[in-house]
Write a protein that holds these residues in place. Structure first.
Motif, PDB file in Angstrom:
ATOM      1  N   GLU A  43      -8.626  -6.737  -0.890  1.00 11.41           N
ATOM      2  CA  GLU A  43      -7.188  -6.904  -1.099  1.00 11.41           C
ATOM      3  C   GLU A  43      -6.585  -5.568  -1.552  1.00 11.41           C
ATOM      4  N   THR A  44      -5.315  -5.571  -1.843  1.00  9.78           N
ATOM      5  CA  THR A  44      -4.589  -4.346  -2.190  1.00  9.78           C
ATOM      6  C   THR A  44      -5.230  -3.600  -3.356  1.00  9.78           C
ATOM      7  N   GLU A  45      -5.547  -4.291  -4.433  1.00  6.37           N
ATOM      8  CA  GLU A  45      -6.114  -3.626  -5.603  1.00  6.37           C
ATOM      9  C   GLU A  45      -7.448  -2.953  -5.269  1.00  6.37           C
ATOM     10  N   GLU A  46      -8.320  -3.680  -4.568  1.00  4.51           N
ATOM     11  CA  GLU A  46      -9.610  -3.110  -4.184  1.00  4.51           C
ATOM     12  C   GLU A  46      -9.418  -1.934  -3.222  1.00  4.51           C
ATOM     13  N   ARG A  47      -8.507  -2.118  -2.284  1.00  5.90           N
ATOM     14  CA  ARG A  47      -8.213  -1.075  -1.301  1.00  5.90           C
ATOM     15  C   ARG A  47      -7.778   0.204  -1.996  1.00  5.90           C
ATOM     16  N   GLU A  48      -6.890   0.075  -2.963  1.00  4.78           N
ATOM     17  CA  GLU A  48      -6.406   1.250  -3.695  1.00  4.78           C
ATOM     18  C   GLU A  48      -7.531   1.925  -4.455  1.00  4.78           C
ATOM     19  N   ASP A  49      -8.403   1.136  -5.083  1.00  5.89           N
ATOM     20  CA  ASP A  49      -9.537   1.705  -5.824  1.00  5.89           C
ATOM     21  C   ASP A  49     -10.501   2.439  -4.893  1.00  5.89           C
TER      22      ASP A  49
END
Length: 76
Positions: A43-49
Motif C-alpha cells: 500500500e501507499t505507506e509501504e511503497r513510500e518506505d
C-alpha cells in the motif's frame, strides 16, 4: 534489502552504474514478485518506505538517477 546492501557493498566504493542498476532492479523485481504472490498488499505507506530505501541505496552507490529508473521497474 539486506542482500542488495551486501551486493552493493561488494561492488566497491564507486560501482559502475550498470552493476548498481542490476542490484537495484533485482530488488525491485523481487518486491514485484512478492507483492503479486501476496495478493498486491503493498500500500501507499509501504511503497513510500520501500522507495525511500531504494533512493538511499542509489545515492550510496553514487547513482541517484537510478531512482527514476526504479519507478519504471516497479508494479506496486
Amino acid at each position: 534489502m539486506h542482500q542488495a546492501c551486501r551486493e552493493l557493498r561488494d561492488l566497491g566504493p564507486k560501482p559502475r552504474k550498470p552493476a548498481a542498476r542490476k542490484v537495484l532492479k533485482s530488488l525491485v523485481l523481487w518486491f514485484n514478485t512478492a507483492d503479486q504472490a501476496a495478493g498486491w498488499v503493498i500500500e501507499t505507506e509501504e511503497r513510500e518506505d520501500i522507495c525511500l530505501v531504494l533512493e538511499e541505496l542509489a545515492h550510496v552507490a553514487g547513482h541517484p538517477s537510478l531512482v527514476m529508473e526504479a519507478d519504471d521497474w516497479r508494479e506496486w
